[in-house]
Design a protein around this motif. Structure first.
Motif, mmCIF file in Angstrom:
data_model
loop_
_atom_site.group_PDB
_atom_site.id
_atom_site.type_symbol
_atom_site.label_atom_id
_atom_site.label_comp_id
_atom_site.label_asym_id
_atom_site.label_seq_id
_atom_site.Cartn_x
_atom_site.Cartn_y
_atom_site.Cartn_z
ATOM 1 N N SER A 243 0.839 -1.194 0.000
ATOM 2 C CA SER A 243 0.000 0.000 0.000
ATOM 3 C C SER A 243 0.876 1.247 0.000
ATOM 4 O O SER A 243 1.970 1.245 0.565
ATOM 5 C CB SER A 243 -0.891 0.000 1.252
ATOM 6 O OG SER A 243 -1.741 1.116 1.277
ATOM 7 N N VAL A 244 0.374 2.300 -0.648
ATOM 8 C CA VAL A 244 1.052 3.601 -0.636
ATOM 9 C C VAL A 244 0.017 4.702 -0.450
ATOM 10 O O VAL A 244 -1.157 4.540 -0.785
ATOM 11 C CB VAL A 244 1.865 3.873 -1.926
ATOM 12 C CG1 VAL A 244 3.028 2.912 -2.042
ATOM 13 C CG2 VAL A 244 0.986 3.807 -3.157
ATOM 14 N N ALA A 245 0.468 5.827 0.086
ATOM 15 C CA ALA A 245 -0.372 7.021 0.226
ATOM 16 C C ALA A 245 0.549 8.235 0.107
ATOM 17 O O ALA A 245 1.755 8.129 0.363
ATOM 18 C CB ALA A 245 -1.097 7.019 1.570
ATOM 19 N N ILE A 246 -0.020 9.368 -0.267
ATOM 20 C CA ILE A 246 0.735 10.610 -0.403
ATOM 21 C C ILE A 246 0.179 11.620 0.590
ATOM 22 O O ILE A 246 -1.041 11.756 0.736
ATOM 23 C CB ILE A 246 0.645 11.152 -1.842
ATOM 24 C CG1 ILE A 246 1.256 10.140 -2.811
ATOM 25 C CG2 ILE A 246 1.346 12.503 -1.960
ATOM 26 C CD1 ILE A 246 1.061 10.475 -4.272
ATOM 27 N N THR A 247 1.074 12.337 1.274
ATOM 28 C CA THR A 247 0.627 13.349 2.234
ATOM 29 C C THR A 247 -0.139 14.447 1.503
ATOM 30 O O THR A 247 0.100 14.692 0.311
ATOM 31 C CB THR A 247 1.824 13.959 2.999
ATOM 32 O OG1 THR A 247 2.759 14.504 2.073
ATOM 33 C CG2 THR A 247 2.480 12.923 3.897
ATOM 34 N N PRO A 248 -1.075 15.101 2.187
ATOM 35 C CA PRO A 248 -1.900 16.134 1.539
ATOM 36 C C PRO A 248 -1.088 17.270 0.898
ATOM 37 O O PRO A 248 -1.513 17.837 -0.101
ATOM 38 C CB PRO A 248 -2.771 16.667 2.679
ATOM 39 C CG PRO A 248 -2.838 15.556 3.654
ATOM 40 C CD PRO A 248 -1.511 14.863 3.565
ATOM 41 N N ASP A 249 0.090 17.568 1.436
ATOM 42 C CA ASP A 249 0.919 18.621 0.852
ATOM 43 C C ASP A 249 1.755 18.130 -0.333
ATOM 44 O O ASP A 249 2.460 18.903 -0.975
ATOM 45 C CB ASP A 249 1.824 19.261 1.909
ATOM 46 C CG ASP A 249 2.809 18.283 2.538
ATOM 47 O OD1 ASP A 249 2.954 17.134 2.064
ATOM 48 O OD2 ASP A 249 3.449 18.679 3.535
ATOM 49 N N GLY A 250 1.674 16.828 -0.626
ATOM 50 C CA GLY A 250 2.391 16.261 -1.764
ATOM 51 C C GLY A 250 3.883 16.108 -1.563
ATOM 52 O O GLY A 250 4.613 15.796 -2.509
ATOM 53 N N LYS A 251 4.382 16.264 -0.351
ATOM 54 C CA LYS A 251 5.825 16.210 -0.107
ATOM 55 C C LYS A 251 6.353 14.808 0.204
ATOM 56 O O LYS A 251 7.536 14.544 0.019
ATOM 57 C CB LYS A 251 6.198 17.140 1.045
ATOM 58 C CG LYS A 251 6.023 18.600 0.711
ATOM 59 C CD LYS A 251 6.442 19.469 1.874
ATOM 60 C CE LYS A 251 6.261 20.940 1.518
ATOM 61 N NZ LYS A 251 6.622 21.813 2.642
ATOM 62 N N TYR A 252 5.476 13.933 0.700
ATOM 63 C CA TYR A 252 5.946 12.626 1.162
ATOM 64 C C TYR A 252 5.064 11.492 0.655
ATOM 65 O O TYR A 252 3.874 11.664 0.426
ATOM 66 C CB TYR A 252 5.986 12.569 2.695
ATOM 67 C CG TYR A 252 6.915 13.579 3.289
ATOM 68 C CD1 TYR A 252 8.281 13.338 3.364
ATOM 69 C CD2 TYR A 252 6.435 14.797 3.765
ATOM 70 C CE1 TYR A 252 9.138 14.284 3.889
ATOM 71 C CE2 TYR A 252 7.286 15.750 4.288
ATOM 72 C CZ TYR A 252 8.646 15.489 4.354
ATOM 73 O OH TYR A 252 9.490 16.430 4.872
ATOM 74 N N ILE A 253 5.690 10.326 0.536
ATOM 75 C CA ILE A 253 5.003 9.072 0.250
ATOM 76 C C ILE A 253 5.124 8.213 1.498
ATOM 77 O O ILE A 253 6.185 8.158 2.131
ATOM 78 C CB ILE A 253 5.638 8.336 -0.946
ATOM 79 C CG1 ILE A 253 5.464 9.147 -2.233
ATOM 80 C CG2 ILE A 253 5.046 6.933 -1.101
ATOM 81 C CD1 ILE A 253 6.261 8.601 -3.397
ATOM 82 N N VAL A 254 4.043 7.540 1.845
ATOM 83 C CA VAL A 254 4.048 6.564 2.929
ATOM 84 C C VAL A 254 3.782 5.204 2.291
ATOM 85 O O VAL A 254 2.899 5.076 1.438
ATOM 86 C CB VAL A 254 2.956 6.897 3.975
ATOM 87 C CG1 VAL A 254 2.864 5.803 5.016
ATOM 88 C CG2 VAL A 254 3.231 8.240 4.620
#
Length: 175
Positions: free
Chosen positions: A28-39
């Motif tokens: 699974s992946v997700a992107i922070t709302p500010d677009g700076k990081y991937i989790v």
């Protein structure tokens, strides 16, 4: 199962960057709302935070004892929620990596997690065929939803928080 995360340009279809560091497949992946990081969540039992521009690994979140199937980020970008084969949901501080809490009541793997747009609730789908709505601050189950006859593999919530959509192996969609 190649243990990587890939960043693609939507317009050109070009691969921009690969993120390497997990020791097993990424689930699974997700992107922070500010677009700076991937989790990212992995079969290696870890969650990793990556800088999207540089491709650099920032920090790891460790605490699950089995595969991390799903990750989600709160709308304010401050917390990560993860669901795992170890039957738990965990909440993490994105800036420190600190475990904030563990939610337990599913009797089988947690396959999917989502967070409401107000950041107040976590929704989880499980191999136990159930969906649960949790208070993100207390870890208490507010409501349970039954209706699937097989594993709930995917969860989404509408932006207004009024509806949950779930996908299951049973080939039904419950709203």
């Amino acid at each position: 199962y190649d243990k990587t995360i890939k960043l693609w340009d939507i317009d050109t279809g070009k691969l921009l960057r690969s993120f390497k560091g997990h020791k097993d497949g990424v689930k699974s992946v997700a992107i922070t709302p500010d677009g700076k990081y991937i989790v990212s969540g992995s079969k290696d039992k870890t969650i990793r935070l990556w800088n999207i521009k540089t491709g650099k690994f920032v920090r790891s979140f460790k605490g699950h004892t089995k595969t991390v199937y799903s990750v989600a980020i709160t709308p304010d970008g401050k917390h990560i929620v993860s669901g795992s084969r170890d039957r738990t949901i965990k909440a993490w501080d994105i800036n420190t990596g600190k475990l904030l809490g563990t939610f337990k009541t599913h009797i089988y793997s947690v396959r999917s997690v989502a967070i409401t747009s107000d950041g107040q609730y976590v929704i989880s789908g499980s191999n136990d065929k159930t969906i649960k709505l949790w208070d993100i601050h207390t870890g208490e189950v507010i409501k349970g939803f039954d209706g699937h006859t097989d594993s709930v593999n995917s969860i989404a919530v509408t932006p207004d928080g009024k509806y949950i959509v779930s996908g299951s192996k049973d080939r039904k969609s419950v709203v």
